[in-house]
Write a protein that holds these residues in place. Sequence first.
Motif, PDB file in Angstrom:
ATOM      1  N   ARG A 236       4.227  -3.120  12.513  1.00  0.00           N
ATOM      2  CA  ARG A 236       3.008  -3.931  12.567  1.00  0.00           C
ATOM      3  C   ARG A 236       2.322  -4.101  11.224  1.00  0.00           C
ATOM      4  O   ARG A 236       1.413  -4.905  11.100  1.00  0.00           O
ATOM      5  CB  ARG A 236       2.006  -3.307  13.556  1.00  0.00           C
ATOM      6  N   ILE A 237       2.731  -3.340  10.221  1.00  0.00           N
ATOM      7  CA  ILE A 237       2.105  -3.468   8.910  1.00  0.00           C
ATOM      8  C   ILE A 237       3.153  -3.913   7.908  1.00  0.00           C
ATOM      9  O   ILE A 237       4.297  -3.470   7.960  1.00  0.00           O
ATOM     10  CB  ILE A 237       1.449  -2.130   8.484  1.00  0.00           C
TER      11      ILE A 237
ATOM     12  N   PHE B 134       5.443   4.121   0.581  1.00  0.00           N
ATOM     13  CA  PHE B 134       4.716   3.509  -0.532  1.00  0.00           C
ATOM     14  C   PHE B 134       3.298   4.069  -0.618  1.00  0.00           C
ATOM     15  O   PHE B 134       2.811   4.399  -1.705  1.00  0.00           O
ATOM     16  CB  PHE B 134       4.667   1.985  -0.356  1.00  0.00           C
ATOM     17  N   ILE B 135       2.619   4.166   0.532  1.00  0.00           N
ATOM     18  CA  ILE B 135       1.262   4.736   0.550  1.00  0.00           C
ATOM     19  C   ILE B 135       1.293   6.166   0.028  1.00  0.00           C
ATOM     20  O   ILE B 135       0.447   6.579  -0.779  1.00  0.00           O
ATOM     21  CB  ILE B 135       0.676   4.676   1.968  1.00  0.00           C
ATOM     22  N   GLU B 136       2.284   6.928   0.484  1.00  0.00           N
ATOM     23  CA  GLU B 136       2.412   8.333   0.066  1.00  0.00           C
ATOM     24  C   GLU B 136       2.619   8.434  -1.441  1.00  0.00           C
ATOM     25  O   GLU B 136       1.974   9.242  -2.117  1.00  0.00           O
ATOM     26  CB  GLU B 136       3.578   8.977   0.815  1.00  0.00           C
ATOM     27  N   ASP B 137       3.518   7.602  -1.978  1.00  0.00           N
ATOM     28  CA  ASP B 137       3.820   7.659  -3.409  1.00  0.00           C
ATOM     29  C   ASP B 137       2.668   7.132  -4.258  1.00  0.00           C
ATOM     30  O   ASP B 137       2.341   7.703  -5.309  1.00  0.00           O
ATOM     31  CB  ASP B 137       5.087   6.851  -3.710  1.00  0.00           C
TER      32      ASP B 137
ATOM     33  N   ILE C 174       0.022  -4.185   2.196  1.00  0.00           N
ATOM     34  CA  ILE C 174      -0.277  -2.955   1.446  1.00  0.00           C
ATOM     35  C   ILE C 174      -0.500  -3.287  -0.023  1.00  0.00           C
ATOM     36  O   ILE C 174      -1.437  -2.782  -0.663  1.00  0.00           O
ATOM     37  CB  ILE C 174       0.873  -1.937   1.609  1.00  0.00           C
ATOM     38  N   LEU C 175       0.357  -4.147  -0.585  1.00  0.00           N
ATOM     39  CA  LEU C 175       0.192  -4.533  -1.994  1.00  0.00           C
ATOM     40  C   LEU C 175      -1.137  -5.248  -2.213  1.00  0.00           C
ATOM     41  O   LEU C 175      -1.839  -4.994  -3.213  1.00  0.00           O
ATOM     42  CB  LEU C 175       1.355  -5.435  -2.430  1.00  0.00           C
ATOM     43  N   ASP C 176      -1.484  -6.159  -1.288  1.00  0.00           N
ATOM     44  CA  ASP C 176      -2.782  -6.834  -1.396  1.00  0.00           C
ATOM     45  C   ASP C 176      -3.932  -5.837  -1.316  1.00  0.00           C
ATOM     46  O   ASP C 176      -4.931  -5.961  -2.026  1.00  0.00           O
ATOM     47  CB  ASP C 176      -2.926  -7.877  -0.278  1.00  0.00           C
ATOM     48  N   HIS C 177      -3.780  -4.830  -0.448  1.00  0.00           N
ATOM     49  CA  HIS C 177      -4.828  -3.812  -0.281  1.00  0.00           C
ATOM     50  C   HIS C 177      -5.074  -3.055  -1.583  1.00  0.00           C
ATOM     51  O   HIS C 177      -6.216  -2.743  -1.935  1.00  0.00           O
ATOM     52  CB  HIS C 177      -4.412  -2.847   0.828  1.00  0.00           C
TER      53      HIS C 177
END
Length: 813
Positions: A9-10, A63-66, A15-18
Motif C-alpha cells: 500500500r505504500i 529504505f526507512i530503516e536505512d 517515501i522519497l517525496d516524504h
Amino acid sequence: MEISAIKQRISLSEILDHYGLKPKNSMLKCFMHDDKTASLQVNLEKNFYKCHACGKTGDVIQFIEDYEKISKHEAINKAKSFLLNNKAQSQHSANRGTANPGQTDPSGEKSALFSKDNRNNIYVAGGTGEWQAEFLGKMLAYFKNALHSSKPARDYLEKRGLNNTVLEIGYNSGQFHHGERKTEELVKKSLETGLLLDKGLVARTGGKAYQVFANKCLIFPLKNKNNDIVSIYGRSILSAEDNKLAAGTSRHFYLKNRSGVYPCYPNPETQKLILTEAIIDCASLLQISDIRDNYSLISCFGANGLNDEILEIIKNLKDLEEIIFCFDQDKAGKAVVEKYSKLLKEHLPSKQISTVELPCKDVNETLQLHNEDIFTELLENRIFIFSNENGSGVADHLQFIEGSSPFLSANNKVTGLNPVEITNAKPSQSEGNPTDFLRQKNLLQELNQLIEKAGIIGEEQSRLLLFLITISYLNKSPLHGIVQGSSGSGKTHIISRIADLMPQEDVLRFTRITESSLYNWGEFDLFQKIIIIEDLDGLKEDALYALREFISNQVLRSSVTIKDKKGNNKSSHKIVKGQFSSLSATTKGELYEDNMNRSFIVAINESDEQTEKIISYQNRRNAGEIDRSIQEKAIGFIQKIVRNLKHYEVINPFATQIQLPNNVKNKRRLNEMFQSIIKQITLINQYQRELTTNNQLLTTIEDIESAVEILFESIILKIDELDGSLRQFFEKLKKRFKEEQFTRFDAMEVTGFKKTQLQFYLNDLVRLEYLKQIGFANKGFKYKISYNDNIQRVRKDLKEAFTKQLEELKSKK
C-alpha cells in the motif's frame, strides 16, 4: 496490519517525496556512505533500491530503516504511522470536498460495503463487491509509481501545467499485466473490472493476449461518497500532431458502467461549488491552494456530462449558496452553461448560479499560459446568471451569447442566439465597468486619455499604436514593435510603461537575450506572452536571428544533444512555440533592417514641445501635485480592459479598396501590417461591431480611418530613408541652416545633442549624401545641406492619397 500489506500500500516514490529526495534519471547520491557521484538506483515501478557502490539494497521499509538509521521494528511502525496519517488526511480532504494530494486509500483494511440503494457501485460483470474498490486502489498505487518511471507522461504533465506531487494521478503504460507482475488473480480481476479486455487476441509467443484499457493514459480516480475508488478515467498523452494517435481516435476512457465523481464527493457543508467541463480542468483548479481552501469542485464528464449522480450530489448540499460554472469558452461550452443553468434553477431556485469568463479556450489552457493567480481574479469577477445581485441595478448589463463572448452591436442590440441575462459580479472601482468602457463610441480617444492617466505623457499616436501592438498577443498572428530614439530620449521608458498596462502574468521583460536562450524555453512557455526587450542593441546576431524566426514563423525548431538514462548522448528534436507580441528599443535602427521589416517602427518624439511636457509632468509629480493612486487605478483598470477582450476572426470587407502608396519600401510586408492594425482596432471595438453568423467581427470604415491616423507616422518611417531620430535631427538642421555652411558646434547648439551622438548623426548624413563635408579634419570640418528631400511634401501627398480613398469608400456606403 501485516508487513506485506504495508509494502503493497505504500510506494517508494511516496517515501522519497516524504523525505524530499528527487531522483535524477532514477539515481540518488547514496546516504549510507560519502557519495560524490550518484550511485544509488531507485526502481519506482518495482519499489526497491540498490546502491552500486556499497551494494546495499532493499524495499520501502528497508529504505526507512536505512535513511533514518533506526531498527526494523521502528521502521515498520514508522511506515504504519505514515499510512494512517495519510488515511486521516484523505478522509479530512474528502470532508472538505477536495481530493487528498498524492494518496489513495492507503490503509490495508477493506473498504466499506456499498449500500444497496447506493448507485456508486463499480462495473463488475455479474455483480458488485467490496474487493473491486480495494483492487482499484492497489492499481492506482501501481499507476502512480509508473508515472514516476515514465518521462513521456511526466513531460505531458509539465506541458499541461499539472503537479503530480499535489494531485492524485497515475499513468498506465500498458505493462501492468506483464513479467513478474502477471498472475492469474491479477488477470481475472482486471478482466472483471474492465482494465483488461478479452478480444480473442493471440500474442507473438502463442499465448493469450489482452487489450489494455486506457493504454498510454494518465489515470484519475473516480470516488463514491465513502471516498472509495469505484471507477477510473484515462486521458491519452498521445496526440495526432505527434503522429502517435490516429486522427479521430478517442483520447478519453472510462470503465463501463461508470460511477463516482472526480475528485470526490464534496463536503456536506459546502457553500460554493465549482463545476468544470473536464477532469483535467478540475485537476488544474484543484492544485491551487486558495481554490481548494475556499471552494468545493466537481468535474462533469464533458460538455453534456452533468449526469444524474452529480445533480443528486448538488441537490443534497443543504448549505450550498452558489454554483459556479467554469466551462470551455467555445460554442458548445456556452450552450451547455445556458442549458444547465436553467436545469439547476428549476431544481434549486434559491441558489445563485454564475459563470467564469476565461481568457483562453478552457481552464487548463488558461493555467498553461498564465500564472495561477489569474484564477483568483477571474473568480472574483465571475458573472451571475438570472440576477443583478451585484447591486448594479441593470439586469441586462451583459449578454451571454451562445458561441461568443459578451457582445453588443453598434446599435446596442444583442447579436447571437437565445441570450440569457447575466450581470458582472464586481464593477471596477476605478473607471466603472470595463465592458461599459469598451462600448463607448469614442473608445480610442477615451483609451488614449486613460493611457495618459497611467503615466505616459505625450506621444499620443505612438502610445496608442504600441498599445494595439502589445494586446495582439491574444491573437493567432501577434504584432511586434521597435521604438527607435537617441540615447536618453525615453524609448525604454515608454515600452516599460506600456508593459505595465498589460496583465503582468503575461509579461516577460528582458534586458539581454543570449544566443541560445530562446531555443531553451519550454514548448509553450512563450505562448500568448508579451516580450519586452529593453535594449535591442545588446543582442548578438544569433539572438536576433532567433527573434526574427519567432516573429516570422512563431516557432523555433532545433536539433539538440541530450543524455539518455544510461548517460549516452543522443540527438533530439526540440520545439518552442512563440505566439507572442513584442516591444523593443534601439538607438541604431538601420542596423536591424531585417527585424524592422517585420515590425512596426515607432520614433520617439524628441521635439522641444515633447520635452517640455515631460519636464512639466516630472516637476508636478515631484511637487506632489499628481496623485499616484490615480495612476495606479488607471493601470489596474486598463489591465481589466485587456482581460475583457476576446479573440475573434476579423473580416475587413474594404480590404481590397484601400491601397498603400507605391513608393513604400517592403510594400508587401507593410500592407499585411497595415491590415493587421485595422484588425486590432476592430477587435478593441468588439463590443460595438457586428458579428457574422460565423462568429466573425466586421471591420467598419471608421476602423480604417483610425488605423490610417494611428499608423501614419510609422508608414512615413517605412517610406523614409532616414530613421526617426536621424530624420528629426536633419529637419532641425534644414530649418536653421538652409543654404549656409555650419560647423558641428553650430549643429550642437541648434539640435541640443552632445558631441558623440551628434558626430554619429553627422557622419550618417554625410554617408547618405544628405550633407556635404567641406574642409580638412585638422582645421575642422564644415557641413552643408546637399539634398533637400522635402519630407513634408511626401507626408502631404500620402495624407491626401489616404483621404481620397476613404472619401470614395464613404461615398459607396
